[in-house]
Write an enzyme that holds these catalytic residues in place. Structure first.
Site, short mmCIF file in Angstrom:
data_model
loop_
_atom_site.label_atom_id
_atom_site.label_comp_id
_atom_site.label_asym_id
_atom_site.label_seq_id
_atom_site.Cartn_x
_atom_site.Cartn_y
_atom_site.Cartn_z
N CYS A 1 0.83 -1.19 0.00
CA CYS A 1 0.00 0.00 0.00
C CYS A 1 0.87 1.25 0.00
O CYS A 1 1.90 1.31 0.66
CB CYS A 1 -0.95 0.06 1.19
SG CYS A 1 -2.06 -1.34 1.28
N ARG B 1 3.75 -0.20 -5.00
CA ARG B 1 3.48 -0.74 -3.66
C ARG B 1 2.19 -1.55 -3.58
O ARG B 1 1.87 -2.12 -2.54
CB ARG B 1 3.41 0.41 -2.64
CG ARG B 1 4.69 1.21 -2.54
CD ARG B 1 4.55 2.34 -1.56
NE ARG B 1 4.53 1.87 -0.19
CZ ARG B 1 5.59 1.68 0.56
NH1 ARG B 1 6.79 1.92 0.07
NH2 ARG B 1 5.47 1.26 1.80
N TRP C 1 -2.52 -2.90 -1.76
CA TRP C 1 -2.19 -4.32 -1.95
C TRP C 1 -3.01 -5.04 -0.89
O TRP C 1 -2.79 -4.86 0.31
CB TRP C 1 -0.70 -4.55 -1.75
CG TRP C 1 -0.27 -5.96 -2.05
CD1 TRP C 1 -0.03 -6.49 -3.28
CD2 TRP C 1 -0.04 -7.01 -1.11
NE1 TRP C 1 0.33 -7.81 -3.17
CE2 TRP C 1 0.35 -8.16 -1.85
CE3 TRP C 1 -0.10 -7.11 0.27
CZ2 TRP C 1 0.65 -9.37 -1.24
CZ3 TRP C 1 0.20 -8.32 0.87
CH2 TRP C 1 0.58 -9.43 0.11
N ASN D 1 -1.54 1.99 5.63
CA ASN D 1 -0.60 0.98 5.15
C ASN D 1 -0.16 0.16 6.36
O ASN D 1 0.34 0.72 7.32
CB ASN D 1 0.61 1.68 4.50
CG ASN D 1 1.77 0.73 4.20
OD1 ASN D 1 2.91 1.16 4.13
ND2 ASN D 1 1.51 -0.54 4.01
N GLY D 2 -0.38 -1.17 6.30
CA GLY D 2 0.03 -2.02 7.42
C GLY D 2 -1.07 -2.99 7.77
O GLY D 2 -1.97 -3.25 6.95
N GLU E 1 17.07 -17.68 -8.73
CA GLU E 1 16.65 -16.33 -9.10
C GLU E 1 16.02 -16.32 -10.50
O GLU E 1 15.03 -15.64 -10.74
CB GLU E 1 17.84 -15.36 -9.00
CG GLU E 1 17.57 -13.92 -9.40
CD GLU E 1 16.44 -13.24 -8.63
OE1 GLU E 1 15.96 -13.79 -7.62
OE2 GLU E 1 16.01 -12.17 -9.07
N LYS F 1 12.25 -15.12 -11.20
CA LYS F 1 11.97 -14.03 -12.15
C LYS F 1 10.92 -14.46 -13.17
O LYS F 1 9.98 -13.74 -13.46
CB LYS F 1 13.28 -13.67 -12.84
CG LYS F 1 13.63 -12.27 -13.11
CD LYS F 1 13.86 -11.30 -11.99
CE LYS F 1 13.28 -11.57 -10.68
NZ LYS F 1 13.54 -10.72 -9.59
N GLU G 1 7.47 -14.84 -11.50
CA GLU G 1 6.93 -13.54 -11.11
C GLU G 1 6.29 -12.79 -12.28
O GLU G 1 5.20 -12.27 -12.16
CB GLU G 1 8.08 -12.64 -10.60
CG GLU G 1 8.31 -12.61 -9.14
CD GLU G 1 9.47 -11.69 -8.80
OE1 GLU G 1 9.31 -10.83 -7.95
OE2 GLU G 1 10.57 -11.82 -9.40
N HIS H 1 16.39 -36.56 -7.51
CA HIS H 1 15.79 -37.05 -6.26
C HIS H 1 14.34 -36.59 -6.14
O HIS H 1 13.93 -36.09 -5.09
CB HIS H 1 16.60 -36.58 -5.05
CG HIS H 1 18.01 -37.09 -5.06
ND1 HIS H 1 18.32 -38.44 -4.94
CD2 HIS H 1 19.19 -36.46 -5.22
CE1 HIS H 1 19.63 -38.59 -5.01
NE2 HIS H 1 20.18 -37.40 -5.19
N LYS I 1 5.92 -4.50 -4.61
CA LYS I 1 7.37 -4.41 -4.49
C LYS I 1 7.83 -4.43 -3.05
O LYS I 1 8.83 -5.06 -2.72
CB LYS I 1 7.88 -3.16 -5.20
CG LYS I 1 9.39 -3.15 -5.28
CD LYS I 1 9.90 -2.41 -6.45
CE LYS I 1 11.39 -2.57 -6.60
NZ LYS I 1 11.77 -3.93 -7.06
C1 G6P Z 1 8.68 -8.62 -2.74
C2 G6P Z 1 9.04 -8.37 -4.18
C3 G6P Z 1 10.33 -9.12 -4.55
C4 G6P Z 1 11.44 -8.74 -3.56
C5 G6P Z 1 11.03 -9.03 -2.12
C6 G6P Z 1 12.05 -8.51 -1.12
O1 G6P Z 1 8.22 -9.91 -2.58
O2 G6P Z 1 8.00 -8.76 -5.03
O3 G6P Z 1 10.73 -8.76 -5.86
O4 G6P Z 1 12.60 -9.45 -3.88
O5 G6P Z 1 9.79 -8.37 -1.85
O6 G6P Z 1 12.07 -7.11 -1.16
P1 G6P Z 1 13.23 -6.25 -0.54
O7 G6P Z 1 12.80 -4.83 -0.74
O8 G6P Z 1 13.33 -6.61 0.91
O9 G6P Z 1 14.47 -6.59 -1.27
#
Ligand code: G6P
Length: 596
Positions: A2, A27, A72, A96-97, A467, A471, A474, A490, A591
């Site tokens: 948010c 956000r 969010w 927010n929270g 990663e 990616k 996501e 396994h 994010k």
């Molecule tokens: C969210 C985002 C990810 C990010 C993660 C950690 O889940 O979607 O892309 O890697 O948060 O965020 P930070 O700001 O702590 O790196």
């Protein structure tokens, strides 16, 4: 999660708020809303969906003070009713929270006749304000805040008060002075960068009253507090696409600058001296713990491979959400490194708090210098990737690996630091070459039509495989997994059939043959394979057999995750575009995850 914004003393509040919401949309983008004071009365507009869904309604609002929100969803599905602001009596609130004790408060308020129009936890705040109001706004806010448990950043609008109130507890809020008596608040600096000359970051338990050209502060007990205002940091200046179709590809192109600027910042901020001093004071560190979430966890995991090899002490990486609820044996001899792009991720912040309470020396390794994490840490190691807008992290991951390499080299001592700096100087050109030459289109097409994509690697290539998989999931929603190459047989191999694609990462020649065996096992089950390798690292039989081969420039092994991740980021990006997804704002994600 948010984004909040507030303003007063401006010509058209709704216009400013709408612009700010666009900057804060990373956000959360489940719904957006704005409330303004029109001739002293609250008028609100809110819509489910992206900020742009609010445009027409926002254009109809006038007034010089207002608050805005981009959501969010946590409590209550995305809908018009659950969108903020929430209104009760003369009050309107954005939050927010998470209000952890909301059910109890809701029950009490409903018993007193307050009617709820949403399923959110946030709505209790506005009814509490309404309930406690006896004509004194400050008293009202103090009474309401006293009742709340959990995490909350709030912006409050009150009829009869030409301005807004901002409250901070465990979620971020920044206030700023603009020109001509304008005052602002927002969840993050980029939303204020074009508006405010000077800004102040509220600390937990602080409240700001912004009205008639002045911002005053008090704590949750009503005692006045003083905050220092400073100019908006250059790195937080709001960024625009600048000719790129999406932020994701723009930010991948900014990787060379992210690495270079991070290396500069490490020297500029005298991290070498601070870390060496801390190590000396504690008689050296016996172990290192690295924590993060999502991509930040993957950079920590990659660093754990090279740091343990370099330092000869146990170096563990763990997801912050697991660490914080575990009875971990960290103590005075532990160096705890919290890795976070935003510095606001709730699990990472709380993990750092727990490590600090257990006596560990805490380093915040973050892209945001004014974040919650920096407030907790003993030392801040900066990542200077610049503002990252795309929800999926790309350049910040590479900046984090650079900063972690410098941290490890500092602790090693001797010539390690200067060697790392020199190696990092060479990396920029290798990244640029990988970005422009690696040719991922065919692999992206194969991913787009695959039922699942399995990323595999050994040693330091394993976190890179994780990663790559994250990616792709996501931004394109193509299912798959990241796996250690040796573990595939396994269990996970049961999923391999003609519809699956494996992407093998190989940057270490000595492990190339081993990873090649895993690829053979995939071929034997009818799957296809792409190999992402550092120049000359793929065994010749694999290079001949692979359906796709992508080569990136070779570099020192410990820095290889910075370069080898680039084709994986590009594959994810192109797959998303081919499938018609929005890579910058993937569904269900945000994010900054500032709730647990
Ligand atoms: C969210 C985002 C990810 C990010 C993660 C950690 O889940 O979607 O892309 O890697 O948060 O965020 P930070 O700001 O702590 O790196």
């Amino acid at each position: 999660m948010c984004g909040l914004i507030g303003c007063t003393g401006v010509k058209c509040a709704a216009k400013i708020l709408y612009g700010g919401l666009e900057d804060l949309e990373y956000r959360g983008y489940d719904s957006a809303g704005i409330a303004v004071l029109e001739k002293g009365k609250i008028v609100a507009a809110k819509r489910k969906g992206r900020v742009c869904a609010l445009k027409t309604a926002a254009e109809e609002l006038c007034g010089t003070s207002g608050i805005g929100h981009t959501r969010w969803a946590t409590h209550g599905r995305p809908s018009d009713e659950n969108a903020h602001p929430h209104t009760s009596g003369r009050f309107s609130v954005v939050h927010n929270g998470i209000i952890e004790n909301y059910s109890k408060i809701k029950e009490e308020l409903e018993g007193e006749g307050y009617e709820f129009s949403s399923q959110t936890d946030s709505e209790v705040v506005v009814h509490l304000l309404n309930k406690y109001y006896r004509g004194d706004l400050k008293e009202t806010v103090l009474c309401a805040v006293e009742r709340l448990k959990g995490a909350f950043a709030l912006c409050i609008l009150c009829e009869g008060y030409e301005g807004f109130v901002a409250v901070k507890y465990r979620n971020p809020i920044i206030v700023g002075y603009g020109s001509g008596g304008a005052l602002y608040a927002a969840s993050d600096m980029p939303a204020l960068a074009g508006l405010s000359g000077s800004v102040a970051v509220l600390k937990d338990g602080q409240i700001a009253f912004a009205s008639e050209g002045k911002i005053s502060f008090c704590d949750f007990y009503g005692e006045p507090v003083c905050l220092t205002f400073s100019p908006v940091p250059a790195a937080a200046r709001s960024t625009r696409l600048g000719g790129f179709p999406h932020y994701m590809i723009k930010e991948i192109n900014e990787i060379p600058a992210a690495v270079k600027n991070t290396a500069h910042a490490f020297a500029e901020e005298k991290c070498f001296a601070a870390l060496s001093r801390a190590a000396k004071k504690r008689g050296g560190f016996g172990e290192i713990f690295m924590c993060g979430c999502g991509t930040a966890y993957h950079s920590a995991l990659a660093a754990s491979y090279f740091a343990e090899a370099e330092l000869g002490i146990p170096v563990r990486a763990e997801t912050a959400g697991e660490f914080r609820y575990k009875k971990s044996a960290v103590g005075g001899g532990t160096l705890f490194v919290a890795v976070s792009q935003s510095g606001e991720t709730a699990d990472t912040v709380e993990a750092a708090r727990a490590a600090k309470a257990a006596g560990a020396y805490v380093v915040a390794l973050t892209n945001v210098p004014y974040s919650a994490l920096t407030g907790i840490a003993d030392t801040v190691v900066p990542v200077r990737a610049g503002t990252e807008i795309c929800v999926a992290a790309t350049k910040s991951y590479c900046g984090q690996i650079a900063a972690l390499a410098l941290l490890s080299a500092t602790l090693k001592g001797g010539t390690a630091y200067s060697r790392t700096l020199a190696d990092l100087k060479e990396i920029g050109a290798k990244c640029s070459a990988a970005i422009s030459d690696c040719g991922v289109e065919d692999v992206a097409r194969a991913c787009a039509s695959s039922s699942g994509v399995y990323f595999i690697g050994r040693g330091i290539d394993y976190p890179v495989a994780l990663e790559g998989s994250l990616k792709l999931k996501e931004v394109s929603y193509v299912p798959g997994e990241g796996y250690p190459a040796g573990e595939l047989k396994h269990g996970t191999i049961a999923l391999i059939d003609g519809g699956t694609l494996a992407v093998a990462v190989i940057t270490d020649r000595s492990l190339g043959e081993k990873t090649a065996s895993a690829v053979e096992q995939i071929y034997s089950r009818g799957g296809r394979a792409a190999v992402v390798c550092a120049e000359g690292c793929a065994p010749s039989n694999l290079a001949e057999r692979a359906d796709f081969i992508i080569e990136v420039p070779a570099c020192p092994a410990y820095l290889s995750p910075i370069v080898s991740v680039i084709p994986l980021q590009l594959i994810a990006y192109r797959t998303a575009v081919i499938l018609g997804r929005d890579p910058d704002k993937p569904r269900n994600l945000a994010k900054s995850v500032t709730v647990e």
